[in-house]
Design an enzyme around this catalytic site. Structure first.
Site, PDB file in Angstrom:
ATOM      1  N   VAL A 152      22.757  -3.227 -13.544  1.00 38.48           N
ATOM      2  CA  VAL A 152      24.197  -3.164 -13.286  1.00 38.48           C
ATOM      3  C   VAL A 152      24.926  -4.108 -14.237  1.00 38.48           C
ATOM      4  O   VAL A 152      24.613  -5.297 -14.296  1.00 38.48           O
ATOM      5  CB  VAL A 152      24.519  -3.554 -11.826  1.00 38.48           C
ATOM      6  N   GLY A 182      24.018 -11.179 -19.387  1.00 38.83           N
ATOM      7  CA  GLY A 182      23.853 -11.396 -17.957  1.00 38.83           C
ATOM      8  C   GLY A 182      24.450 -10.291 -17.107  1.00 38.83           C
ATOM      9  O   GLY A 182      25.268  -9.511 -17.557  1.00 38.83           O
ATOM     10  N   SER A 183      24.025 -10.204 -15.868  1.00 41.35           N
ATOM     11  CA  SER A 183      24.551  -9.199 -14.961  1.00 41.35           C
ATOM     12  C   SER A 183      23.754  -9.209 -13.672  1.00 41.35           C
ATOM     13  O   SER A 183      23.536 -10.256 -13.098  1.00 41.35           O
ATOM     14  CB  SER A 183      24.534  -7.823 -15.608  1.00 41.35           C
ATOM     15  N   ARG A 184      23.252  -8.017 -13.273  1.00 40.94           N
ATOM     16  CA  ARG A 184      22.600  -7.891 -11.972  1.00 40.94           C
ATOM     17  C   ARG A 184      21.583  -6.755 -12.027  1.00 40.94           C
ATOM     18  O   ARG A 184      21.791  -5.747 -12.706  1.00 40.94           O
ATOM     19  CB  ARG A 184      23.681  -7.597 -10.938  1.00 40.94           C
TER      20      ARG A 184
END
Length: 214
Positions: A152, A182-184
């Site tokens: 995501v 960066g993220s999820r």
């Protein structure tokens, strides 16, 4: 004899090369301050796209973390988007300082890959999980259990990379993609999973134990 691997994600090579070239040009032209800044930038980009080797747990039923970061969610939900069944949803938030290369949680065969352009809300919110750009991969294990791993994007991350194709056979801890800046990453695991990870725990992709798939 095994060939030595450069511990940098291949998507970072053009950025590293460009920064190094700019640094060299500034040095040749005696722009010392700019050359120093370029050298620092080259080192930072190289560090940012680092891709270290990891040693996964040896248990055949182990599920390893798909991402470096912090576990921000563990809950039972009905997932209607990817695996269409009741699952454990485990979310890992990656900040800009984490390694960005993602890894396969458990061996199997890639059943589907769904990409959605989406939006760019903060990745650590439910709104981000639902509406952001994402790439969802479902994998069928040797025991015919289906699980999902979803990259995501977030506010800063605007580039999801997935190196898989439908029908690929994958191994636990295998590199399968990355999310820049960066993220999820969300995991959707069968309810037969014995979850071992804790909320708030810091995990490492391809190495930290998430649980066991029974």
């Amino acid at each position: 004899m095994q060939q030595a691997r450069i511990p940098v994600a291949r998507e970072g090579v053009p950025f590293i090369g460009l920064a190094a070239l700019a640094t060299l040009v500034c040095a040749v032209l005696s722009y010392d301050l700019l050359a120093l800044c370029g050298l620092l930038l080259t080192f930072f980009i190289t560090w940012f796209f680092r891709d270290p080797d990891r040693i996964p747990p040896q248990a055949a039923d182990a599920i390893v973390s798909p991402a470096d970061g912090k576990v921000i969610l563990i809950e039972k939900v009905f997932d209607e988007r990817f695996v269409q069944e009741h699952v454990y949803k485990i979310s890992i938030f990656m900040n800009i300082f984490n390694v960005h290369v993602n890894r396969i949680p458990h061996a199997g065969v890639v059943e589907s890959i769904q990409y959605n352009a989406g939006r760019f809300h903060s990745a650590n919110t439910e709104q981000g999980a639902l509406y952001n750009e994402h790439c969802a991969v479902t994998i069928r294990t040797a025991r015919h259990q289906l699980y999902g791993v979803v990259q995501v994007a977030g506010l800063i991350a605007r580039r999801i990379v997935c190196w898989l194709d439908q029908g690929d056979e994958v191994k636990a801890a295998q590199r399968f993609g990355l999310i820049r800046f960066g993220s999820r990453v969300d995991l959707y695991l069968p309810l037969q999973t014995q979850v071992e990870v804790r909320l708030g725990q810091q995990v490492r992709a391809g190495e930290s134990l998430i649980g066991y798939l029974h």
